[in-house]
Design a protein around this motif. Structure first.
Motif, PDB file in Angstrom:
ATOM      1  N   GLN A 430       0.821  -1.201   0.000  1.00  0.00           N
ATOM      2  CA  GLN A 430       0.000   0.000   0.000  1.00  0.00           C
ATOM      3  C   GLN A 430       0.859   1.257   0.000  1.00  0.00           C
ATOM      4  O   GLN A 430       0.537   2.237  -0.686  1.00  0.00           O
ATOM      5  CB  GLN A 430      -0.932  -0.016   1.213  1.00  0.00           C
ATOM      6  CG  GLN A 430      -1.984  -1.110   1.161  1.00  0.00           C
ATOM      7  CD  GLN A 430      -2.874  -1.110   2.385  1.00  0.00           C
ATOM      8  OE1 GLN A 430      -2.665  -0.336   3.318  1.00  0.00           O
ATOM      9  NE2 GLN A 430      -3.859  -1.977   2.405  1.00  0.00           N
ATOM     10  N   ASP A 431       1.945   1.246   0.748  1.00  0.00           N
ATOM     11  CA  ASP A 431       2.821   2.425   0.776  1.00  0.00           C
ATOM     12  C   ASP A 431       3.396   2.724  -0.600  1.00  0.00           C
ATOM     13  O   ASP A 431       3.445   3.881  -1.043  1.00  0.00           O
ATOM     14  CB  ASP A 431       3.951   2.202   1.784  1.00  0.00           C
ATOM     15  CG  ASP A 431       3.471   2.329   3.217  1.00  0.00           C
ATOM     16  OD1 ASP A 431       2.319   2.745   3.409  1.00  0.00           O
ATOM     17  OD2 ASP A 431       4.249   2.004   4.137  1.00  0.00           O
ATOM     18  N   ASP A 432       3.856   1.677  -1.303  1.00  0.00           N
ATOM     19  CA  ASP A 432       4.415   1.890  -2.633  1.00  0.00           C
ATOM     20  C   ASP A 432       3.347   2.277  -3.646  1.00  0.00           C
ATOM     21  O   ASP A 432       3.590   3.075  -4.553  1.00  0.00           O
ATOM     22  CB  ASP A 432       5.138   0.622  -3.106  1.00  0.00           C
ATOM     23  CG  ASP A 432       6.570   0.570  -2.597  1.00  0.00           C
ATOM     24  OD1 ASP A 432       7.075   1.621  -2.161  1.00  0.00           O
ATOM     25  OD2 ASP A 432       7.179  -0.505  -2.618  1.00  0.00           O
ATOM     26  N   ALA A 433       2.146   1.708  -3.500  1.00  0.00           N
ATOM     27  CA  ALA A 433       1.060   2.069  -4.412  1.00  0.00           C
ATOM     28  C   ALA A 433       0.708   3.547  -4.273  1.00  0.00           C
ATOM     29  O   ALA A 433       0.492   4.255  -5.269  1.00  0.00           O
ATOM     30  CB  ALA A 433      -0.163   1.194  -4.148  1.00  0.00           C
ATOM     31  N   ILE A 434       0.649   4.027  -3.030  1.00  0.00           N
ATOM     32  CA  ILE A 434       0.355   5.449  -2.810  1.00  0.00           C
ATOM     33  C   ILE A 434       1.483   6.317  -3.334  1.00  0.00           C
ATOM     34  O   ILE A 434       1.257   7.376  -3.933  1.00  0.00           O
ATOM     35  CB  ILE A 434       0.106   5.710  -1.312  1.00  0.00           C
ATOM     36  CG1 ILE A 434      -1.150   4.967  -0.846  1.00  0.00           C
ATOM     37  CG2 ILE A 434      -0.018   7.199  -1.032  1.00  0.00           C
ATOM     38  CD1 ILE A 434      -1.367   5.021   0.634  1.00  0.00           C
ATOM     39  N   ARG A 435       2.717   5.879  -3.147  1.00  0.00           N
ATOM     40  CA  ARG A 435       3.846   6.639  -3.658  1.00  0.00           C
ATOM     41  C   ARG A 435       3.784   6.739  -5.180  1.00  0.00           C
ATOM     42  O   ARG A 435       4.118   7.771  -5.764  1.00  0.00           O
ATOM     43  CB  ARG A 435       5.149   5.967  -3.208  1.00  0.00           C
ATOM     44  CG  ARG A 435       6.396   6.776  -3.502  1.00  0.00           C
ATOM     45  CD  ARG A 435       7.632   6.107  -2.937  1.00  0.00           C
ATOM     46  NE  ARG A 435       7.637   6.140  -1.479  1.00  0.00           N
ATOM     47  CZ  ARG A 435       7.439   5.058  -0.716  1.00  0.00           C
ATOM     48  NH1 ARG A 435       7.219   3.888  -1.283  1.00  0.00           N
ATOM     49  NH2 ARG A 435       7.463   5.157   0.579  1.00  0.00           N
ATOM     50  N   ASN A 436       3.330   5.673  -5.830  1.00  0.00           N
ATOM     51  CA  ASN A 436       3.183   5.702  -7.285  1.00  0.00           C
ATOM     52  C   ASN A 436       2.082   6.664  -7.718  1.00  0.00           C
ATOM     53  O   ASN A 436       2.215   7.383  -8.713  1.00  0.00           O
ATOM     54  CB  ASN A 436       2.887   4.296  -7.816  1.00  0.00           C
ATOM     55  CG  ASN A 436       4.009   3.318  -7.525  1.00  0.00           C
ATOM     56  OD1 ASN A 436       5.156   3.714  -7.322  1.00  0.00           O
ATOM     57  ND2 ASN A 436       3.678   2.036  -7.500  1.00  0.00           N
TER      58      ASN A 436
END
Length: 793
Positions: A430-436
């Motif tokens: 989820q953290d990486d998805a939001i960063r994307n």
């Protein structure tokens, strides 16, 4: 006369708006109504935030010197330090565990799909299933109170409601390890809400000296035994949880002030701020420690949130309209989310979770399988896109090397120069998805079709998953939902205003803020949190705009997420504003549902035992008779204090005559009357009394509160409500209008110097006032030391 009026309908121990609803549900998983206690009362109990100024308290206060006061203050600050360190370490452990489990999972899956996508899917599904099963098993078998986010329960505690099991050691352990399993297992949940509960548990356990049940306790920290002091510690823990979750220390302080606590003071503000600062130092130290690569997969991913400082530098007046539209969408989708989760949670409570813990575990596992199938399967149906030429100029690698996760994921693509935009969101943490989604200089990275698909599926998964028997936060899922439609709106704005320098990531950030504002209805604290986690102060006015609009739209439909869940769980919160119909009611009308039970000053032990066994009141007015035969209410005695007196038996006397409390040797310290934290304390069934004991008497004068809060019977209920909530009261006497005034206290009477003298300005004002109104007969009362102790403590 006063006693007769009380006997005709005053309910001193419970106002009508704080009565606990009855329920046959026996679950304590945070989904249904809380279970009933052994004594047959409601599953929740009120807390005693008021200082009971009985003779034991006054005698203990008289023996305290300045040295003890300094020690007491120093211990409070030391505990604030320990809370910050403990919460920061817990956040580090949870983040590293989640990131490493997710890293191992994606690394193994990417390695297997190079040979077989079906085998990779099976491995991916099984890893998620094992993690979610472990979380659900821990919650159902070990710590039922750790289910959910925990914020409604903590909000209830700081509102004056004690919920069994909320702050126990096993709840802390279940929250930590359950969050690792549920978030690492890929469910549409977050770990930020559980971190708030974790910080509150750490604070409470420190305040009571550890856990007695698990033999992890010490006597020296057991200084804060009153509900009043424990409330301050739990408030520090809540702020520390938010600061640890988002690396937002100021946002943590404001979250505790705006969202969870109902009672605030300047001394508490300093300690909460200090605790949040300590958390920030601990997390920053952990980040520096992980830079060497010894933290394994995703070592810093859970700490470095979403930096958009390199995004859009400025905004234009033309953009305000689409930004306002984002606020409206956030309010509508947030209100809909609250309503749907309410329906789902009600259905679970009434139909599903009554069937036992096995059904709860099976439900969580089924949702895990569905989530894994959607996140792995939907990207397979999406065609890959060629890498944009602008990416090479921005320094971003497209696509990622095979077997890597992050931005521009190459998933089921035919060539090495393509990426799967849906996998970039779905097949990531989820953290990486939001960063994307927040990323700048990645124009047209996502197609509208992919964003709409992800929005519909993840929104549905978030609604279905929230309420299962696992620790569940809604901050990160809310950010993902909002950033999806925010970026979608940003795509249309970019196409419409072709000549403007607009970043889609900016609109994703505003969308995330709008959905959280429309669902949780926070404003100031959420605005500061969003600024702190994105490191872009230029977007502050825009975040404020969308938050105000989304909250206004959401309030038009229903309450905030935490208020809805608290009401569903049977937590009787006193909101910041009284209900509108209270304006037409008075105090007398609110206390006619039950008949109050008054006790004489000297009472037989048998009568005390009979009264405590025949009703569930927690406070009893104590009456006495003057020489002229007039009946007077001399104070309020608590049920918990009566139980302590019955158990100790040292205050039993043979004579039915009252004694002089000031000349009597008090055999109890004030701390003996303190109730164990998050526990029901003594019950009348636990006390054994002989026939000789029952024939003896107790003089209640030394143990009652001689100065309870009193309001006249014709005071408006709105005014009573505000007084009750702002002072954190549990009991409030309603009496007839007094016949005479014996004194009048003004601000001047409370501005007393340490030596007992007033300042020159006060003396001058007092002289002029007395000279002007010398003919009045009203006298002034000196402010007593206990009153100042209460005001300054």
């Amino acid at each position: 006369m006063l006693s007769n009026h009380l006997q005709n309908g005053i309910e001193s121990d419970n106002l009508i708006w704080s009565r606990v609803p009855e329920s046959d549900d026996t679950s304590t998983d945070g989904v249904g109504l809380l279970n009933s206690r052994r004594d047959g009362g409601g599953g929740v109990d009120s807390l005693d935030y008021e200082v009971i100024e009985n003779y034991a308290y006054r005698e203990e206060l008289a023996h305290r010197g300045k040295l003890y006061v300094g020690y007491y203050v120093a211990v409070k600050w030391f505990f604030s330090l320990l809370i910050g360190i403990g919460t920061g370490l817990a956040a580090v452990f949870i983040n590293l565990s989640v990131e490493n489990f997710a890293g191992w999972k994606f690394a193994l899956t990417f390695a297997i799909i190079q040979k077989s996508y079906f085998a990779g899917f099976i491995v991916y599904l099984l890893i998620n299933l094992v993690l979610v099963f472990s979380s659900a098993y821990i919650i159902t078998q070990f710590a039922p109170a750790a289910a959910g986010s925990g914020i409604p329960e903590i909000k209830g505690y700081l509102n004056g409601i004690d919920i069994p099991g909320t702050l126990l050691f096993r709840t802390l352990i279940g929250k930590i390890f359950g969050s690792i399993g549920s978030v690492g297992g890929g469910l549409a949940l977050g770990k930020e809400g559980p971190l708030v509960h974790t910080g509150a548990c750490i604070a409470s356990l420190l305040g009571q000296g550890g856990s007695t049940k698990y033999h992890l306790n010490s006597r020296w920290p057991q200084l804060f035994k009153s509900d009043r002091d424990r409330r301050d510690l739990v408030t520090c823990g809540c702020a520390a949880g938010v600061a640890a979750a988002f690396r937002a220390p100021v946002g943590g302080v404001l979250f505790a002030l705006e969202e969870v606590t109902s009672w605030w003071r300047s001394q508490l503000m300093w300690r909460v701020f200090f605790t949040s600062a300590i958390v920030a130092v601990v997390v920053r130290t952990a980040m520096g420690w992980c830079k060497s690569g010894i933290c394994g997969h995703f070592g810093g991913g859970g700490f470095i949130i979403w930096d958009v400082s390199d995004g859009q530098d400025d905004y234009y007046f033309k953009e305000l309209l689409p930004m306002a539209v984002i606020g409206v969408i956030g309010g509508l989708l947030g209100a809909l989310f609250n309503q749907l989760t309410l329906y789902m949670t009600s259905w679970r409570r009434n139909s599903l979770h009554k069937r036992g813990n096995r059904v709860k575990i099976i439900e969580a596992c089924i949702i895990s399988c569905i989530t894994s199938a959607i996140s792995f399967g939907l990207p397979l149906l999406r065609k890959c896109s060629p890498c944009p030429e602008s990416v090479a100029e921005s320094g971003i690698e497209c696509p990622r090397p095979p077997g890597m996760y992050g931005n521009y994921v190459n998933f089921y693509c035919k060539t090495d120069n393509e990426y799967n935009d849906l996998a970039t969101i779905f097949f990531n943490t989820q953290d990486d998805a939001i960063r994307n989604l927040f990323s700048a200089k990645t124009m047209r990275e996502f197609s509208a079709q992919s964003l709409l698909t992800f929005l519909a599926m993840f929104y549905t998964l978030a609604v279905v998953t929230f309420g299962t028997a696992v620790p569940a936060g809604q901050f990160v899922p809310g950010i993902m939902i909002g950033s999806t439609y925010g970026r979608l709106v940003g795509m249309f704005v970019v196409r419409f205003y072709k000549k403007l320098n607009i970043e889609e990531g900016t609109y994703a950030l505003l969308g995330a803020a709008s959905f959280l504002g429309g669902s949780m209805r926070m404003t100031v604290s959420l605005c500061v949190i969003m600024v702190e986690i994105t490191n872009n102060l230029k977007l502050l006015p825009l975040i404020m705009l969308v938050l105000l609009i989304s909250k206004a739209v959401g309030d038009a439909f229903n309450e905030g997420l935490y208020e809805v869940q608290a009401r569903l769980k049977g937590i009787p919160l006193l909101e910041s504003r009284p209900k509108y119909h209270m304006r037409q009611m008075v105090a007398k009308e609110a206390c006619q549902s039950q008949k109050v039970i008054s006790l004489p000053r000297v009472i037989r032990v048998a009568d005390v035992a009979s009264i405590l066994g025949s009703n569930k009141h927690n406070g009893f007015p104590v009456i006495d008779h003057t020489r002229s035969g007039e009946t007077l209410v001399i104070g309020l005695v608590l049920r918990s204090h009566l139980l302590v007196l019955l158990q100790s038996k040292v205050d039993f006397q043979h004579s039915p005559l009252p004694c002089d409390p000031s000349a009597r040797n008090i055999r109890h310290s004030f701390s003996e009357f303190a109730k164990p934290v998050s526990s029901k304390g003594l019950c009348i069934e636990d006390i054994h009394l002989t026939s000789d004991d029952l024939e003896m008497y107790i003089d209640l004068a030394p143990f009652l509160n001689p100065s309870p809060y009193v309001v006249p019977e014709d005071m408006s209920l709105t005014k009573v409500y505000n007084l009750f909530r702002q002072l954190g009261l549990r009991h409030l006497f309603v009496v007839p209008r007094p016949s005479r005034v014996i004194g009048l206290i003004t601000r001047k009477d409370l501005l007393i110097e340490e030596n007992g003298e007033s300042s020159a300005v006060e003396v001058q004002q007092s002289t002029s006032v007395r000279g002007r109104y010398s003919e009045t007969t009203t006298t002034r009362m000196d402010a007593t030391r206990p009153l100042l102790d209460d005001l300054l403590g």
